[in-house]
Design a protein around this motif. Structure first.
Motif, PDB file in Angstrom:
ATOM      1  N   TYR B  27      16.293 -22.326  41.679  1.00 35.74           N
ATOM      2  CA  TYR B  27      16.092 -21.567  40.436  1.00 35.74           C
ATOM      3  C   TYR B  27      14.661 -21.075  40.289  1.00 35.74           C
ATOM      4  O   TYR B  27      14.422 -20.024  39.702  1.00 35.74           O
ATOM      5  N   GLU B  31      13.687 -17.200  39.856  1.00 38.21           N
ATOM      6  CA  GLU B  31      12.862 -16.820  38.702  1.00 38.21           C
ATOM      7  C   GLU B  31      11.649 -16.009  39.167  1.00 38.21           C
ATOM      8  O   GLU B  31      11.304 -14.998  38.551  1.00 38.21           O
ATOM      9  N   LEU B 186      21.963 -30.564  39.959  1.00 40.27           N
ATOM     10  CA  LEU B 186      21.635 -30.289  38.551  1.00 40.27           C
ATOM     11  C   LEU B 186      20.157 -30.022  38.401  1.00 40.27           C
ATOM     12  O   LEU B 186      19.356 -30.262  39.311  1.00 40.27           O
ATOM     13  N   LEU B 187      19.806 -29.507  37.219  1.00 41.00           N
ATOM     14  CA  LEU B 187      18.428 -29.138  36.900  1.00 41.00           C
ATOM     15  C   LEU B 187      17.940 -29.942  35.720  1.00 41.00           C
ATOM     16  O   LEU B 187      18.597 -29.955  34.676  1.00 41.00           O
ATOM     17  N   ARG B 188      16.795 -30.595  35.872  1.00 41.99           N
ATOM     18  CA  ARG B 188      16.128 -31.243  34.736  1.00 41.99           C
ATOM     19  C   ARG B 188      14.896 -30.409  34.384  1.00 41.99           C
ATOM     20  O   ARG B 188      14.127 -30.016  35.274  1.00 41.99           O
ATOM     21  N   ALA B 189      14.679 -30.189  33.098  1.00 42.50           N
ATOM     22  CA  ALA B 189      13.544 -29.366  32.674  1.00 42.50           C
ATOM     23  C   ALA B 189      12.223 -29.983  33.120  1.00 42.50           C
ATOM     24  O   ALA B 189      11.322 -29.276  33.585  1.00 42.50           O
ATOM     25  N   PHE B 192      11.851 -29.326  36.900  1.00 41.86           N
ATOM     26  CA  PHE B 192      11.646 -27.887  37.125  1.00 41.86           C
ATOM     27  C   PHE B 192      10.221 -27.487  36.725  1.00 41.86           C
ATOM     28  O   PHE B 192       9.529 -26.785  37.463  1.00 41.86           O
ATOM     29  N   ASN B 193       9.792 -27.965  35.561  1.00 40.74           N
ATOM     30  CA  ASN B 193       8.449 -27.601  35.086  1.00 40.74           C
ATOM     31  C   ASN B 193       7.358 -28.162  35.981  1.00 40.74           C
ATOM     32  O   ASN B 193       6.342 -27.501  36.225  1.00 40.74           O
TER      33      ASN B 193
END
Lengths: 314, 314
Positions: B27, B31, B186-189, B192-193
């Protein structure tokens, strides 16, 4: 409330690997089978059958091979004549229904307990089709007292049994047990132990019930499904454009109030919870629900009065 | 130590999805590509190319389709004539080597940064083939200063470049960035950050380097791979018989001393760490390593002196 009397629970099925990459159930069932082979059968009033539900998916360490087995226990699929080349999980659902059911028949096992893992921070959670299944509610109350390592709760799908789609529905009684958080495809000792404690305490409850113990009634918390929420998506590509907000991640069963942060987009924008009433999110960021378009379920919390429970006299 | 002068870094590749179910990189690359399309190209001295390394695996949200792409960048595979029906990942490795390399040539991009996720509690971690790649060590030191949300560390595979097998090896310089813990698929904020901050700070470092900034030398910690450890297994079935001990789970980069608990069997027995010297486990309970027979890597911690670094004058 008056004491409810129910028949004894003499045949129990414990199932793991309904989803092949949810490893606590897979390894717990294998462990129970090993112990069964190694120890002398005690003259016990409860017969426990252990089942590895989807061996082909377990072999591949995937949720399923052709379709989600835990959506195959609908009346339509269970009664469908299967041709050569039918989907593996449809065939397996019919097979399991024969072994453990058939659903709705007098030969069905008394209780099916189906073991699952979730990537969400759900602790140990019983899932049932309705909130008036006194056995599930009493087992949950008993587990809340016996298990200290993780929180224990009960989720009510709130749907008629005629719409049932999952494995536990083939028994006379049944529930699934979800334990998390655990990534799929691996085993954590804390989560494995919590599941093992849950199963051990459940069997303990059944033995006590069969032997005539009166279980007191009282009030318990029940979380009833309201609706699912999908991830925000890019209207052009259909691809996810936001993740669960860090303030919501890992807060399953915690109240979400109107105006609370819900999602955080990849460009840093927060999307708020805009429902009218406070609700309780569960299965928050469960990885296998991405393909189902579910970022979380919202539930309503209710206090339910349960009656005292005792086994029927012969 | 004397200042080391190195050529400027004008072409950088940022790769995600080398493993298709490690979603932060997938992602983040998407982006970055979106932002690239939406904004005017600034006249910048660094050209950044973004690559989705294994689109077929990304599409299926699996680690790989036929073989692990990140083990395909060996000299043997990169030079192998591929027949019709060759494995997809072998073909893709040769393709990526053409686009970003070829490895060892003057046309190769200056730096390849390959983005990964792990289910282990690794924070943000740079992985390099050796401990004398001054650019990697200086970038790590800079990220340690810039990033507060997760710990930043560097792992040295400690192997000659001739044995390289992973994507970043096709650039003149390169490292992978592992960020975790995050379940695959899955994506964890938060994760990702952390990855986004890491990439942003790395590009910031490159711009400063190119513009002539002198980066001071000093001491940094480097964790060098010693050996991998497999899970205890049942000698008859070959199946796992124990999990990571709860006292070791999530304690990546923490010292493990002789006599410390290492595994916990399904029947409750603890297996101790029996090495002679204290070591530092990493990739503890990484789900994709089950198939490789790796429960964790053990590393040795060393302090490494790094020289001041500055770009070469034209």
């Amino acid at each position: 409330m008056a004491t409810v009397h129910l028949p004894s629970i003499t045949r129990v099925a414990i199932c793991g690997g309904t989803h092949g990459n949810e490893l606590s159930g897979v390894y717990l069932v294998r462990e129970l089978q090993k112990r069964e082979r190694e120890t002398q059968k005690e003259a016990e009033p409860v017969s426990v059958v252990t089942v590895l539900s989807n061996p082909r998916a377990v072999q591949q360490c995937r949720r399923y091979t052709e379709m989600d087995l835990n959506r195959c226990f609908t009346s339509a699929i269970l009664s469908k004549p299967l041709d050569v080349g039918a989907l593996y999980e449809m065939e397996r659902a019919q097979e399991l229904n024969k072994i453990l059911g058939p659903r709705g028949s007098t030969t069905a096992v008394d209780l099916v307990c189906d073991l699952h893992n979730t990537t969400a921070n759900m602790g140990l959670c019983l899932i049932t089709y309705s909130d008036n299944n006194w056995i599930s509610l009493h087992v949950m109350k008993y587990l809340q007292r016996e298990i200290q390592s993780v929180p224990v709760r009960l989720v009510d799908l709130g749907m008629p049994h005629s719409e049932a789609y999952s494995l536990e529905s083939v028994g006379k009684h049944g529930f699934s047990i979800e334990v998390g958080p655990q990534p799929h495809g691996l085993l954590r000792a804390d989560i494995f132990n919590a599941m093992q404690d849950g199963v051990r305490s459940m069997l303990d409850w059944i033995r006590r019930f069969n032997s005539g113990t009166i279980f007191h009634g009282g009030e318990v918390d029940v979380y009833t499904m309201v609706r699912s929420v999908d991830y925000p998506k890019d209207p052009e590509t259909g691809s996810i454009s936001a993740t669960i907000h860090p303030q919501l991640q890992d807060r399953d069963f915690c109240v979400l109030r109107p105006g609370d942060p819900m999602f955080l987009s990849f460009t840093g924008q927060t999307q708020l919870f805009e429902e009218e009433e406070p609700l309780y999110p569960i299965f928050v960021n469960e990885s296998s629900y991405y393909e189902k378009g579910i970022a979380m379920w919202l539930t309503r919390l209710r206090r339910v009065q349960i009656p005292p429970l005792q086994v029927q006299a012969d």
